[in-house]
Design an enzyme around this catalytic site. Structure first.
Site, PDB file in Angstrom:
ATOM      1  N   ASP A  98       0.813  -1.059  -0.034  1.00 39.05           N
ATOM      2  CA  ASP A  98      -0.069   0.037  -0.036  1.00 39.05           C
ATOM      3  C   ASP A  98       0.776   1.234   0.046  1.00 39.05           C
ATOM      4  OD1 ASP A  98      -1.779   2.019   0.359  1.00 39.05           O
ATOM      5  OD2 ASP A  98      -2.381   1.268   2.587  1.00 39.05           O
ATOM      6  N   HIS A 102      -3.690   4.502   6.563  1.00 39.95           N
ATOM      7  CA  HIS A 102      -2.805   4.013   5.797  1.00 39.95           C
ATOM      8  C   HIS A 102      -1.396   4.318   6.352  1.00 39.95           C
ATOM      9  CE1 HIS A 102      -5.283   3.203   2.407  1.00 39.95           C
ATOM     10  NE2 HIS A 102      -6.047   4.412   2.827  1.00 39.95           N
TER      11      HIS A 102
END
Length: 533
Positions: free
Chosen positions: A173, A346
């Site tokens: 990610d 994130h």
């Protein structure tokens, strides 16, 4: 959506949707083009889901209409997927397989291990995919949170074991790859909520992402501590809370929730309203409150509104407008620029380094995020020793061939964006969008003429209908001039003995467009309609 293929076996990782970009006028959703998968549907062994966010599960009902495949997902993600399939009347015909972290599922030649992870929604997992050529790890969306709300921490020890055994490739990610340091823990938001709630005499309205179950739990915790009831507004928020409570991901005392119809029975300091609209979406509950159009909630000076989210790039103007409108109604508004009322789900650079260091991949593929985020993640990987030639940037449709002897790009497969507009899937393409742009910028002129089929003589008209071009009553002279141009053009066709309606229409359109542009410097869409009698 990521596809892994080896000989006669295919597995799919995630199946998300995107929301329309500014130039996609009237479009509701954007889903992946699955032409390649339709052609190879006999090879597909399963769809594996990393977590329950819309950009990872939103396209599932649309894809299942084309290819019926078994789905593997954790409990909360499966609950959300089931809701979608029930809405689309696909639940009975779909094979759903619930997994828990630690499970290993065999799909053809692939073995997929589900590894406990952290994100802004519970039950997120990373995937360790054992293939005939080596181990490939897909992180899904993640952050490294050492104090998560549900106390379910990322399984770093298992990642270290996998790294020690050898990882051929890591797909990781990249969403926050430009941000240095560590992402703040989700639990830090709860402390800020407690501080804001303490001694507040106003009604508190909090807008956040409906999928952020941990955030909703912390709002409820602060409400309970301060003896406030909670009302929920917004269909997606109601559905998420209902599913999360049913599956025991949100824990609430009895009688904490009240119906939105009952909110006027409570004083401002007795109430919290959780709502959708943290991104300023046009039809969301918060936007309707801000414009005074919400039927149940009226904003006034007794309201404190918290927008507990950062703007998704592109939404900044929408959110600024909502904040301005709320303030004009007298409300106090707290947003991320004023207080730390949002943290990302994130990983920042240091967390990305940790995952890279634990897994020690031979090849690295940054995924998720804009291209600049992939580049930033690649730079982070280089800092911990990865070579430039071992890092690969993917684009939609590009095929990356992984082997023990080397990795290379190997062609393309059909790819693109399929647009969903109402009940239509894929029936709006570039031509339709171009026409919508044209209409939105310059408007429309329709010319209606009835001609004698034998002689070509005008029997009635021309009538001129204008929409989005000029206000007819204030431009009567222009309308009359347009009629004259049409009559003159038809007479020229008649004199030249033209009988082909398509040719006459084309001549009418071209001459009228040229005349209107000369008179107004505008270029409306011109539609001549010729009726033959």
């Amino acid at each position: 959506m990521t596809v892994f293929e080896y000989e006669n076996d295919i597995i799919i990782i995630d199946c998300g949707l995107a929301f329309p970009e500014d130039d996609m006028l009237g479009i509701d959703l954007v889903i992946p083009d699955i032409t390649y998968l339709e052609k190879n549907k006999d090879k597909i062994r399963g769809l594996v889901i990393t977590h329950g966010h819309e950009d990872h599960i939103g396209a599932i009902p649309y894809v299942l209409r084309q290819i019926n495949i078994p789905i593997f997902a954790t409990r909360l993600a499966m609950g959300l997927i089931s809701n979608k399939l029930e809405e689309h009347k696909l639940l009975q015909s779909t094979q759903l397989n619930m997994v828990v972290p630690g499970d290993i599922v065999k799909l053809g030649v692939f073995q997929v291990e589900f590894i406990r992870s952290c994100h802004s929604i519970p039950d997120s997992v990373m995937l360790a995919i054992k293939t005939p050529v080596g181990m490939v790890v897909h992180t899904g969306d993640f952050k490294v949170d050492f104090t998560p709300i549900d106390n379910v921490k990322m399984d770093l020890s298992r990642l270290a074991e996998i790294g020690s055994a050898g990882v051929l490739a890591l797909l990781s990610d990249s969403t926050n790859a430009e941000r240095k340091g560590y992402t703040m823990s989700e639990s830090s938001v709860g402390e800020v909520f407690d501080k804001i709630f303490f001694n507040c005499k106003k009604r508190i309205i909090i807008a956040t992402f409906s999928s952020n179950v941990h955030r909703v739990q912390q709002i409820i915790n602060s409400a309970v501590k301060n003896s406030r009831k909670v009302a929920v507004v917004g269909r997606s928020m109601e559905k998420m809370i209902e599913t999360a409570m049913k599956l025991d991901y949100i824990k609430v005392p009895e009688n904490i929730f009240v119906s939105i119809d009952m909110i006027n029975n409570y004083t401002p300091e007795q109430l919290v309203i959780i709502t959708t609209g943290s991104q300023g979406e046009t039809m969301s509950a918060l936007t309707r409150m801000a414009t005074g159009e919400h039927r149940k909630v009226e904003i006034n000076s007794n309201d404190l509104i918290i927008i507990s989210a950062n703007p998704i790039p592109g939404n900044e103007k929408l959110i600024a407008k909502v904040i301005d409108d709320l303030m004009q109604l007298g409300a106090e508004v707290i947003y991320s620029a004023l207080e730390d009322i949002h943290v990302s789900g994130h990983a920042n650079q240091e967390e990305q380094k940790l995952i890279l260091s634990l897994l020690k991949p031979r090849y690295f593929v940054p995924v998720h995020g804009e291209y600049r985020h992939l580049v930033a993640h690649a730079e982070t990987a280089k800092k911990i020793g990865m070579k430039h030639e071992d890092i690969f940037f993917m684009t939609n449709g590009k095929v990356l061939e992984l082997t023990q002897n080397g990795t290379k790009f190997n062609g393309m497969v059909p790819n693109g964006k399929v647009m969903v507009d109402g009940l239509g899937i894929g029936d709006v393409g570039a031509m339709v969008l171009r026409d919508r742009h044209h209409l939105s910028q310059d408007g429309l002129i329709i010319i209606v003429v009835t001609l004698d089929g034998r002689t070509g003589e005008v029997l009635s008209g021309p009538d001129v209908i204008s929409r989005g071009f000029v206000y007819v009553k204030e431009s009567e002279n222009l309308m009359e001039e347009i009629k004259l141009v049409v009559r003159q053009s038809i007479k020229e066709c008649e004199d030249a003995g033209m009988k082909d309606w398509i040719t006459i229409k084309t001549k009418l359109r071209d001459e009228l467009r040229e005349y209107v542009y000369k008179k107004t410097r505008r270029n409306p869409m011109v539609l001549p309609i010729i009726m033959e009698v």
